[in-house]
Design a protein around this motif. Sequence first.
Motif, PDB file in Angstrom:
ATOM      1  N   GLN A 141       8.872  57.690  46.784  1.00 39.24           N
ATOM      2  CA  GLN A 141       7.796  57.081  47.570  1.00 39.24           C
ATOM      3  C   GLN A 141       7.712  55.566  47.396  1.00 39.24           C
ATOM      4  OE1 GLN A 141       4.150  59.051  46.558  1.00 39.24           O
ATOM      5  NE2 GLN A 141       4.837  61.066  47.252  1.00 39.24           N
ATOM      6  N   GLY A 158       0.044  54.542  55.971  1.00 37.06           N
ATOM      7  CA  GLY A 158       0.073  54.866  54.546  1.00 37.06           C
ATOM      8  C   GLY A 158      -1.089  54.306  53.763  1.00 37.06           C
ATOM      9  N   PHE A 216       7.838  53.290  51.407  1.00 38.33           N
ATOM     10  CA  PHE A 216       7.092  54.260  52.219  1.00 38.33           C
ATOM     11  C   PHE A 216       7.818  54.670  53.501  1.00 38.33           C
ATOM     12  CE2 PHE A 216       3.848  55.244  55.452  1.00 38.33           C
ATOM     13  CZ  PHE A 216       3.306  56.375  54.866  1.00 38.33           C
ATOM     14  N   ASN A 234       4.207  48.843  51.993  1.00 35.94           N
ATOM     15  CA  ASN A 234       5.420  49.615  52.254  1.00 35.94           C
ATOM     16  C   ASN A 234       6.302  49.724  51.015  1.00 35.94           C
ATOM     17  OD1 ASN A 234       5.074  50.372  54.958  1.00 35.94           O
ATOM     18  ND2 ASN A 234       5.699  48.349  55.674  1.00 35.94           N
ATOM     19  N   ALA A 246       4.614  53.618  42.719  1.00 33.34           N
ATOM     20  CA  ALA A 246       4.301  54.864  43.417  1.00 33.34           C
ATOM     21  C   ALA A 246       4.452  56.050  42.466  1.00 33.34           C
ATOM     22  CB  ALA A 246       5.215  55.031  44.625  1.00 33.34           C
TER      23      ALA A 246
END
Length: 609
Positions: free
Chosen positions: A525, A511, A528, A515, A520
């Motif tokens: 999202q 990504g 992740f 994470n 986001a």
Amino acid sequence: MTRPKQPLFWLLLHLLALGLALSFFPHVCTARIKGEHCGSTLCGNLNISYPFRIKSRPRSCGRKTFELVCDNNRAILSRGHGDFYVQHISYVKHTIQLVDVNLDNHSCSFPHSSLPLDYPFNGTLVQHESHHDPFYNYSEIYVVKCSRKMNQSWSGVNYIDASRCSASPPTTDFFCYFLDGKTAPSGLHPSCTVEARVPSSLHNISGASTSDIYKNLMIGVQLRWSEPNFHEDYRLKSLLQLLLLVAEAFASVAIFGNMAIRITLGILCFIALAVHKQRIRHLSMDVEIENFLQSQKNFMPIRYSYAEVKKITEGFKNKLGQGGFGTVFKGKLRSGKLVAVKLLNESKGNGQDFINEVATIGRIHHVNVVQLVGFCVEGKKQALVYDFMTNGSLDKFLFLPENSSLSWQKMFEIALGIGRGIEYLHTGCAMQILHFDIKPHNILLDENFNPKVSDFGLAKSYSTGDSIVSLTAARGTIGYMAPELFYKSIGSVSYKADVYSFGMMLMEMVGRRKNLNAFANHSSQIYFPSWIYDQFELGENIELGDMTENENRTVRKMIIVAFWCIQTKPIHRPSMSKVLKMLESEVEPLEVPPRSFVFSVDMSSNEGD
């Protein structure tokens, strides 16, 4: 109120001061006489006197680090690094000439003893021939043992046969070679391990024959020794002078009674107790660390003094970064080699973080594990010296947009290298080493972006037969820590904790973001791994930037492997060996594992897994 007699008062003070000195700093008295009351002892033709002593002599006759054994009229200096015959001692020049016992007997044996670099030797070699500069830095020659016969120029490394006997077929299942000490251990062939780091006056063994090298080694090396450090004695002297000044001030008071004497004695006792407690704490740490260092056989890293560390870093001028265990500075050795020096924070235990790091990587030589060049330990002052990694840590290339220039192929190669490094820690050493802090910040990249696992402050070593390990407390970094470190009902702690951390890091590599990101673009999202799993379930194409078809297959493989690594229960996660096989597989499509609870707020949905 009666006034005490001055002579009695001063006598009491002097007796108290003398008692303090003898009780808390007994070495002050013994160090100053320098063993003169012991005389000298002969071992063969060698005169042994202070600071050296034969083991059978009283301890006060010499310093502990200079204890010698007289065996068959030969003086032997035994350190954790090996045994050395003492050829000559100059008490005027403060030099001692040493020869590895394995070299001196002219047999077929190889040199096995590394130079005793620990205090009080200062690491300088005395030149045997005349020279305008009588001192220069000694060079080192690696003695490596390989399970296969090596070409002389494998990967640019000059392997010189270390056998000094006739060229008959070897009866052992290994081969020994000499390598130049400037060779980076990470450049060794995987079948080779470093057995010793032999001191030599040869600055370059390129082109030298086996015979030439042995002739040089059998001359021996001369080391200078340093005088004891009297800083602590000076502090004691200053303390006693201060106490006497306090006493003198009290004595000058016109009316001086029993109460004043009691107050003075109380102050003296309080200061003495505080000094004693502080000293005991640091002595405990020093003893713990020194005992550990002495227990290490054929220990490879160099021991530097704190003054040398300051010189290497130019007074800690160039700061590279800071973490939970210390601050990292850029430095340069006298050879011109660049290094990274980690100045450790003051230890909360008995130097355990220092011991953890040195114990785990002090012997490791793997292309994907950072190389420990040396260390420093002087009481509170502790530092670790590593090979310098030109491109810094991996996190800078994942989380900083201006550095996100690595291709998907290079990112995949980095993931493979990290996996190989972790697999080596788990299965390639005599002991199983669990890192417990795998994350992008602890992955360093050299000039070619080859990854190196680093920062072993939380690492633990276990027997290779231990599938389950015991921990008194969870360790690691939130976001990369395996759930069993928090929830004992999930499963036992094992090497699978590192597998979980690797999986979480692999997700971030795919990504190129954290994470967990509260900022986001879409709420789906924020986490992740959950978002990317949804894309798989929906059969959506993975939109992670411009990719070729081959790159898309590679990224998809990395994601599926990461899913397997971060399974909730450790029993469902693969070993690092299996992880590497999945990453390197070119034939079989990988099966997507079931969704784990770490992807969901409902942590009870997988109770039946």
